[in-house]
Write a protein that holds these residues in place. Structure first.
Motif, PDB file in Angstrom:
ATOM      1  N   CYS A  38       0.810  -1.230   0.000  1.00  0.00           N
ATOM      2  CA  CYS A  38       0.000   0.000   0.000  1.00  0.00           C
ATOM      3  C   CYS A  38       0.844   1.282   0.000  1.00  0.00           C
ATOM      4  O   CYS A  38       0.304   2.375  -0.043  1.00  0.00           O
ATOM      5  CB  CYS A  38      -0.953  -0.001   1.194  1.00  0.00           C
ATOM      6  N   LYS A  39       2.169   1.152   0.098  1.00  0.00           N
ATOM      7  CA  LYS A  39       3.132   2.271   0.052  1.00  0.00           C
ATOM      8  C   LYS A  39       3.081   3.186   1.269  1.00  0.00           C
ATOM      9  O   LYS A  39       3.633   4.276   1.253  1.00  0.00           O
ATOM     10  CB  LYS A  39       2.941   3.121  -1.216  1.00  0.00           C
ATOM     11  N   LYS A  40       2.436   2.775   2.360  1.00  0.00           N
ATOM     12  CA  LYS A  40       2.357   3.601   3.564  1.00  0.00           C
ATOM     13  C   LYS A  40       3.692   3.582   4.310  1.00  0.00           C
ATOM     14  O   LYS A  40       4.294   2.541   4.488  1.00  0.00           O
ATOM     15  CB  LYS A  40       1.266   3.072   4.494  1.00  0.00           C
ATOM     16  N   LEU A  41       4.139   4.777   4.739  1.00  0.00           N
ATOM     17  CA  LEU A  41       5.318   4.891   5.587  1.00  0.00           C
ATOM     18  C   LEU A  41       4.886   4.677   7.032  1.00  0.00           C
ATOM     19  O   LEU A  41       3.860   5.213   7.468  1.00  0.00           O
ATOM     20  CB  LEU A  41       5.965   6.268   5.435  1.00  0.00           C
ATOM     21  N   GLN A  42       5.684   3.904   7.787  1.00  0.00           N
ATOM     22  CA  GLN A  42       5.330   3.552   9.154  1.00  0.00           C
ATOM     23  C   GLN A  42       6.560   3.608  10.038  1.00  0.00           C
ATOM     24  O   GLN A  42       7.571   3.003   9.714  1.00  0.00           O
ATOM     25  CB  GLN A  42       4.753   2.138   9.182  1.00  0.00           C
ATOM     26  N   LEU A  43       6.481   4.330  11.132  1.00  0.00           N
ATOM     27  CA  LEU A  43       7.556   4.404  12.108  1.00  0.00           C
ATOM     28  C   LEU A  43       7.190   3.433  13.224  1.00  0.00           C
ATOM     29  O   LEU A  43       6.298   3.697  14.034  1.00  0.00           O
ATOM     30  CB  LEU A  43       7.696   5.835  12.635  1.00  0.00           C
ATOM     31  N   LEU A  44       7.868   2.288  13.245  1.00  0.00           N
ATOM     32  CA  LEU A  44       7.501   1.191  14.137  1.00  0.00           C
ATOM     33  C   LEU A  44       8.699   0.732  14.961  1.00  0.00           C
ATOM     34  O   LEU A  44       9.843   0.872  14.531  1.00  0.00           O
ATOM     35  CB  LEU A  44       6.974   0.012  13.313  1.00  0.00           C
ATOM     36  N   PRO A  45       8.440   0.140  16.140  1.00  0.00           N
ATOM     37  CA  PRO A  45       9.540  -0.386  16.961  1.00  0.00           C
ATOM     38  C   PRO A  45      10.255  -1.540  16.253  1.00  0.00           C
ATOM     39  O   PRO A  45       9.621  -2.510  15.841  1.00  0.00           O
ATOM     40  CB  PRO A  45       8.854  -0.886  18.230  1.00  0.00           C
ATOM     41  N   GLN A  46      11.555  -1.430  16.095  1.00  0.00           N
ATOM     42  CA  GLN A  46      12.333  -2.431  15.374  1.00  0.00           C
ATOM     43  C   GLN A  46      12.211  -3.807  16.021  1.00  0.00           C
ATOM     44  O   GLN A  46      12.069  -4.817  15.332  1.00  0.00           O
ATOM     45  CB  GLN A  46      13.796  -2.016  15.316  1.00  0.00           C
ATOM     46  N   ARG A  47      12.234  -3.861  17.331  1.00  0.00           N
ATOM     47  CA  ARG A  47      12.170  -5.144  18.045  1.00  0.00           C
ATOM     48  C   ARG A  47      10.850  -5.868  17.752  1.00  0.00           C
ATOM     49  O   ARG A  47      10.832  -7.074  17.538  1.00  0.00           O
ATOM     50  CB  ARG A  47      12.328  -4.885  19.535  1.00  0.00           C
TER      51      ARG A  47
END
Length: 78
Positions: A38-47
């Motif tokens: 869907c091409k959405k940018l997401q800032l997520l916890p790497q762990r």
């Protein structure tokens, strides 16, 4: 418009790492991902993403092995 801090509903399989902007470095435990679906940018916890990808990989491996099993390759019941 959805937040960059929320995940999309696509599979974890579609997430790929992208270079972060300067302000995103205020959250050192977070990484920027983009969904290939869907091409959405997401800032997520790497762990959490690493954990989810490992769980997804084990489900795919387990599911594939179980699906490919034929009666001739399985052990007979005793």
């Amino acid at each position: 418009m959805s937040s960059i801090f929320s995940a999309c509903n696509c599979s974890i399989h579609y997430l790929g790492r992208v270079q972060r902007s300067g302000w995103m470095r205020f959250f050192p435990w977070m990484r920027l991902y983009q969904c290939a679906n869907c091409k959405k940018l997401q800032l997520l916890p790497q762990r959490e993403v690493d954990r989810a990808k490992a769980a997804y990989g084990s489900r795919v491996t387990y599911g594939k092995g179980a699906r490919d099993a034929t009666p001739s390759t399985t052990a007979p019941r005793a």
